[in-house]
Every structure is written in structure tokens, then in C-alpha cells.
Design an enzyme around this catalytic site. Structure first.
Site, PDB file in Angstrom:
ATOM      1  N   GLY A  10      -0.953 -10.744  -3.630  1.00  0.00           N
ATOM      2  CA  GLY A  10      -0.466  -9.597  -2.851  1.00  0.00           C
ATOM      3  C   GLY A  10      -1.234  -8.330  -3.160  1.00  0.00           C
ATOM      4  N   SER A  12      -3.336  -6.736  -1.203  1.00  0.00           N
ATOM      5  CA  SER A  12      -3.820  -6.035  -0.002  1.00  0.00           C
ATOM      6  C   SER A  12      -3.258  -4.632   0.131  1.00  0.00           C
ATOM      7  CB  SER A  12      -3.469  -6.844   1.245  1.00  0.00           C
ATOM      8  OG  SER A  12      -2.073  -7.065   1.288  1.00  0.00           O
ATOM      9  N   SER A 132      12.387  -7.098 -10.230  1.00  0.00           N
ATOM     10  CA  SER A 132      12.885  -5.864  -9.604  1.00  0.00           C
ATOM     11  C   SER A 132      14.139  -5.439 -10.341  1.00  0.00           C
ATOM     12  CB  SER A 132      13.237  -6.120  -8.141  1.00  0.00           C
ATOM     13  OG  SER A 132      14.005  -5.055  -7.624  1.00  0.00           O
ATOM     14  N   ASN A 139      22.226  -5.973  -5.396  1.00  0.00           N
ATOM     15  CA  ASN A 139      22.156  -4.921  -4.377  1.00  0.00           C
ATOM     16  C   ASN A 139      22.688  -5.458  -3.056  1.00  0.00           C
ATOM     17  OD1 ASN A 139      21.594  -2.337  -3.569  1.00  0.00           O
ATOM     18  ND2 ASN A 139      19.449  -2.735  -3.069  1.00  0.00           N
ATOM     19  N   TYR A 145      17.099 -11.810  -2.043  1.00  0.00           N
ATOM     20  CA  TYR A 145      15.963 -11.150  -2.700  1.00  0.00           C
ATOM     21  C   TYR A 145      16.287 -10.929  -4.186  1.00  0.00           C
ATOM     22  CZ  TYR A 145      12.661  -7.377  -3.871  1.00  0.00           C
ATOM     23  OH  TYR A 145      11.697  -6.599  -4.467  1.00  0.00           O
ATOM     24  N   ALA A 146      17.469 -10.377  -4.469  1.00  0.00           N
ATOM     25  CA  ALA A 146      17.861 -10.112  -5.862  1.00  0.00           C
ATOM     26  C   ALA A 146      17.935 -11.412  -6.661  1.00  0.00           C
ATOM     27  CB  ALA A 146      19.204  -9.380  -5.898  1.00  0.00           C
ATOM     28  N   ALA A 147      18.412 -12.479  -6.005  1.00  0.00           N
ATOM     29  CA  ALA A 147      18.502 -13.779  -6.701  1.00  0.00           C
ATOM     30  C   ALA A 147      17.116 -14.283  -7.080  1.00  0.00           C
ATOM     31  CB  ALA A 147      19.209 -14.796  -5.808  1.00  0.00           C
ATOM     32  N   LYS A 149      14.549 -12.449  -7.716  1.00  0.00           N
ATOM     33  CA  LYS A 149      13.999 -11.587  -8.768  1.00  0.00           C
ATOM     34  C   LYS A 149      14.674 -11.868 -10.116  1.00  0.00           C
ATOM     35  CE  LYS A 149      10.973  -9.647  -6.174  1.00  0.00           C
ATOM     36  NZ  LYS A 149       9.560  -9.909  -6.392  1.00  0.00           N
ATOM     37  N   ILE A 182       9.804   2.204  -5.754  1.00  0.00           N
ATOM     38  CA  ILE A 182       8.417   2.680  -5.760  1.00  0.00           C
ATOM     39  C   ILE A 182       7.966   2.848  -4.308  1.00  0.00           C
ATOM     40  CG2 ILE A 182       6.096   2.262  -6.678  1.00  0.00           C
ATOM     41  CD1 ILE A 182       8.280   2.187  -8.863  1.00  0.00           C
TER      42      ILE A 182
HETATM   43  N1  LIG Z   1       8.019  -1.252  -3.918  1.00  0.00           N
HETATM   44  C1  LIG Z   1       9.081  -1.327  -4.678  1.00  0.00           C
HETATM   45  O1  LIG Z   1       9.852  -0.357  -4.805  1.00  0.00           O
HETATM   46  C2  LIG Z   1       9.396  -2.584  -5.436  1.00  0.00           C
HETATM   47  C3  LIG Z   1      10.530  -2.572  -6.244  1.00  0.00           C
HETATM   48  C4  LIG Z   1      10.839  -3.720  -6.970  1.00  0.00           C
HETATM   49  C5  LIG Z   1      10.031  -4.822  -6.908  1.00  0.00           C
HETATM   50  N2  LIG Z   1       8.942  -4.814  -6.099  1.00  0.00           N
HETATM   51  C6  LIG Z   1       8.152  -6.042  -6.042  1.00  0.00           C
HETATM   52  O2  LIG Z   1       6.786  -5.750  -6.247  1.00  0.00           O
HETATM   53  C7  LIG Z   1       5.968  -6.634  -5.478  1.00  0.00           C
HETATM   54  C8  LIG Z   1       5.014  -5.830  -4.598  1.00  0.00           C
HETATM   55  O3  LIG Z   1       5.789  -5.007  -3.743  1.00  0.00           O
HETATM   56  P1  LIG Z   1       5.104  -3.937  -2.746  1.00  0.00           P
HETATM   57  O4  LIG Z   1       6.101  -2.851  -2.580  1.00  0.00           O
HETATM   58  O5  LIG Z   1       3.735  -3.636  -3.185  1.00  0.00           O
HETATM   59  O6  LIG Z   1       5.091  -4.792  -1.375  1.00  0.00           O
HETATM   60  P2  LIG Z   1       4.162  -4.624  -0.084  1.00  0.00           P
HETATM   61  O7  LIG Z   1       3.513  -3.304  -0.034  1.00  0.00           O
HETATM   62  O8  LIG Z   1       5.036  -5.038   1.066  1.00  0.00           O
HETATM   63  O9  LIG Z   1       3.027  -5.750  -0.322  1.00  0.00           O
HETATM   64  C9  LIG Z   1       3.409  -7.112  -0.338  1.00  0.00           C
HETATM   65  C10 LIG Z   1       2.209  -7.991  -0.672  1.00  0.00           C
HETATM   66  O10 LIG Z   1       2.662  -9.362  -0.613  1.00  0.00           O
HETATM   67  C11 LIG Z   1       1.805 -10.097   0.261  1.00  0.00           C
HETATM   68  N3  LIG Z   1       2.530 -11.095   1.036  1.00  0.00           N
HETATM   69  C12 LIG Z   1       3.579 -10.908   1.870  1.00  0.00           C
HETATM   70  N4  LIG Z   1       3.922 -12.071   2.452  1.00  0.00           N
HETATM   71  C13 LIG Z   1       3.064 -13.019   1.960  1.00  0.00           C
HETATM   72  C14 LIG Z   1       2.919 -14.412   2.167  1.00  0.00           C
HETATM   73  N5  LIG Z   1       3.720 -15.107   2.990  1.00  0.00           N
HETATM   74  N6  LIG Z   1       1.932 -15.075   1.498  1.00  0.00           N
HETATM   75  C15 LIG Z   1       1.107 -14.402   0.676  1.00  0.00           C
HETATM   76  N7  LIG Z   1       1.202 -13.068   0.431  1.00  0.00           N
HETATM   77  C16 LIG Z   1       2.172 -12.398   1.070  1.00  0.00           C
HETATM   78  C17 LIG Z   1       1.234  -9.065   1.213  1.00  0.00           C
HETATM   79  O11 LIG Z   1      -0.004  -9.572   1.731  1.00  0.00           O
HETATM   80  P3  LIG Z   1      -0.397  -9.397   3.309  1.00  0.00           P
HETATM   81  O12 LIG Z   1      -0.955  -8.007   3.436  1.00  0.00           O
HETATM   82  O13 LIG Z   1      -1.401 -10.452   3.557  1.00  0.00           O
HETATM   83  O14 LIG Z   1       0.873  -9.585   4.088  1.00  0.00           O
HETATM   84  C18 LIG Z   1       1.073  -7.852   0.321  1.00  0.00           C
HETATM   85  O15 LIG Z   1      -0.158  -7.899  -0.348  1.00  0.00           O
HETATM   86  C19 LIG Z   1       6.936  -7.538  -4.692  1.00  0.00           C
HETATM   87  O16 LIG Z   1       7.128  -8.747  -5.364  1.00  0.00           O
HETATM   88  C20 LIG Z   1       8.214  -6.732  -4.689  1.00  0.00           C
HETATM   89  O17 LIG Z   1       9.354  -7.548  -4.557  1.00  0.00           O
HETATM   90  C21 LIG Z   1       8.610  -3.724  -5.359  1.00  0.00           C
END
Ligand SMILES: NC(=O)c1ccc[n+]([C@@H]2O[C@H](COP(=O)([O-])OP(=O)(O)OC[C@H]3O[C@@H](n4cnc5c(N)ncnc54)[C@H](OP(=O)(O)O)[C@@H]3O)[C@@H](O)[C@H]2O)c1
Length: 240
Positions: A10, A12, A132, A139, A145-147, A149, A182
Site C-alpha cells: 500500500g 501508493s 489501528s 468503533n 474493520y476493528a476486528a 485490526k 491520521i
Molecule cells: N489514516 C488513518 O488515520 C489510519 C488510522 C489507523 C490505521 N490506519 C491503517 O493504516 C494503513 C494505511 O492507511 P492509509 O490511511 O494510508 O490508507 P489509504 O490512503 O487509503 O491507502 C491505502 C493503501 O492500500 C492499498 N490497497 C487498497 N486496496 C488494496 C487491495 N485490494 N490490494 C492491494 N492494495 C490495496 C492502496 O493501493 P491502491 O492505490 O492501489 O488502491 C493504498 O496504497 C491501513 O491499513 C489503515 O487501516 C490508518
């Protein structure tokens, strides 16, 4: 000599992209996204390994390629790719439940399985799973999703213990990082009234930034963190 390799799934956008930008100086990166075109800003000078990790066949092929093409120098994997499909469980279609379980939980499990085999040979390596804060607190409208994590935390703690059972002397570490709120694409999707509610729950009185998660990951990968193992590190501005 080539630098040790670190896989970031992930990569990107959001947290994964911030990690890629920060870690590029110290490691040889294997960048992942669902499709190569999504990775465009971050690929220069790095390896690329793309797959829809929610698809069983693509996941298996990804794991094979990770072992065959990068097993020699693999030092760490960061299981970061994830999705949150927020909805009341009453209305959540089974296909969405399956997708979150596959991408957020099964994919990190299968990738960690490969990594543990590789790390076992060298008795060294790090797995960081992106959990998370909701994995601990729960939540509303994020039950599945929470499960997933929460599952990652138990999985990581178990692997850390397993490494110690399998190897007398080793530097294999398995960790979770649990971000709070975040600012990324994922949280941009949250309606403004909910965003305000979250803000009121954060003692730091601001949302977190992607680079703050990336800095935590950089520290955890380094030898300065050799005594941190089986831990779930919260990065949430004090939110409980
Ligand atoms: N942001 C927050 O506040 C927060 C809080 C707690 C936990 N997290 C966790 O941190 C991680 C990153 O979150 P983020 O906020 O950076 O998310 P994001 O901006 O939505 O990025 C998600 C990433 O996952 C990839 N992805 C999505 N579906 C996919 C699939 N089917 N196969 C392969 N890759 C896939 C996406 O790639 P593509 O571009 O190819 O779709 C992207 O690179 C996640 O696990 C999230 O649960 C985030």
C-alpha cells in the site's frame, strides 16, 4: 553492496507513501500497490511488486514472487495496505466483510508466513503490521474493520513469541503500529461532523500526519529498537 530490502504494501498513497519517501535513503524498497499505475510517484529506483491482495490467487502469486525475487536480502515487511468500509454491520454486504478480512487480515498473515520463513534462515528481520487504535477501543460502524485490526495485534504478539520458541539467539521482531486519526485518503472519506467528534477525543487537539507514522516505523526498523518486540505502538495524539 545492496541495502537491506524492505517491503511496503500500500505504498501508493497515505501512510505507505510517506514511509516510502522516508525509508528510501536507508533501505532498498519493494513497493506495492494494487496496480502499477497507482504507484507512479514513488517507483523511481525501487523494486515494484503489485497485486490485489484481497484476491486469493494474486496474494499467493505475490508471496511466491516475494520469496523468489527478494528472499535473499529481505530485512523487513510492512503490512500497511488496508481498507475501511464503514457501515452498520446490519447493512454490510458479505462481500465487503470478506474483502476487509482478506486484505486487512489474511494478506498480512500470508505475507508474514513467507517473511518468517526467510527471517528464520538469517535469524534476523522485522515485521510491522499496521493496526489501528480502533482495534483496541472498537468503533461504531467499523466493527469488521476493528476486528481485523485487533486480529493483527494478537497475530503479531503470537509470532514474536513463536520466533523465540524456534530460535535460541535471534533478532526477529514482530510489531504493530496503531495510528489514531491520521490525515490521508482513508480519513478524508469521513464526514465532517464525525471528524469533529474525533478531534474532540484527541488530547493533542489535532489530527496526525502521515510522516509521524513513517518516523515511528523508521525507528522500529532500526537497531535502536532491538529491545522492542511483540509490542503494539500507539501513535494517536493521546486518544484513548
Ligand atoms: N489514516 C488513518 O488515520 C489510519 C488510522 C489507523 C490505521 N490506519 C491503517 O493504516 C494503513 C494505511 O492507511 P492509509 O490511511 O494510508 O490508507 P489509504 O490512503 O487509503 O491507502 C491505502 C493503501 O492500500 C492499498 N490497497 C487498497 N486496496 C488494496 C487491495 N485490494 N490490494 C492491494 N492494495 C490495496 C492502496 O493501493 P491502491 O492505490 O492501489 O488502491 C493504498 O496504497 C491501513 O491499513 C489503515 O487501516 C490508518
Amino acid at each position: 553492496m545492496e541495502k537491506p530490502k524492505v517491503l511496503i504494501t500500500g505504498a501508493s498513497k497515505g501512510l505507505g507513501l510517506a514511509m516510502a519517501e522516508l525509508l528510501a535513503a536507508d533501505y532498498s524498497l519493494i513497493l506495492h500497490a494494487s496496480k502499477i499505475e497507482n504507484l507512479a510517484p514513488a517507483t523511481a529506483g525501487n523494486y515494484v511488486l503489485c497485486a490485489d491482495l484481497s484476491d486469493k490467487n494474486e496474494l499467493n502469486n505475490f508471496c511466491k514472487r516475494l520469496k523468489n525475487e527478494h528472499g535473499d536480502l529481505l530485512y523487513a515487511v510492512i503490512n500497511n495496505a488496508g481498507i475501511a468500509l464503514d457501515k452498520s454491520i446490519i447493512f454490510q454486504p458479505e462481500a465487503e466483510i470478506d474483502k476487509m478480512l482478506a486484505l486487512n487480515l489474511k494478506a498480512p498473515i500470508m505475507i508474514s508466513k513467507v517473511a518468517m520463513k526467510i527471517f528464520g534462515l538469517k535469524k534476523r528481520g522485522v515485521i510491522i503490521n499496521l493496526s489501528s487504535s480502533v482495534g483496541e477501543t472498537g468503533n461504531a460502524f467499523q466493527a469488521v474493520y476493528a476486528a481485523t485490526k485487533a486480529g493483527l495485534v494478537a497475530f503479531s504478539k503470537s509470532l514474536a513469541k513463536e520466533a523465540a520458541m524456534l530460535h535460541d539467539e535471534h533478532q526477529i521482531r514482530v510489531l504493530c503500529v496503531s495510528p489514531g486519526f491520521i490525515e490521508t485518503n482513508m480519513t478524508d472519506a469521513i464526514p465532517e461532523n464525525y471528524r469533529q467528534k474525533y478531534l474532540e477525543m484527541i488530547p493533542a487537539k489535532r489530527y496526525g500526519q502521515a510522516h509521524e507514522i513513517a518516523e515511528t516505523v523508521r525507528f522500529l526498523l532500526s537497531d535502536k529498537a532491538l529491545y522492542i518486540n511483540g509490542a503494539n505502538i500507539p501513535v494517536n495524539g493521546g486518544m484513548v
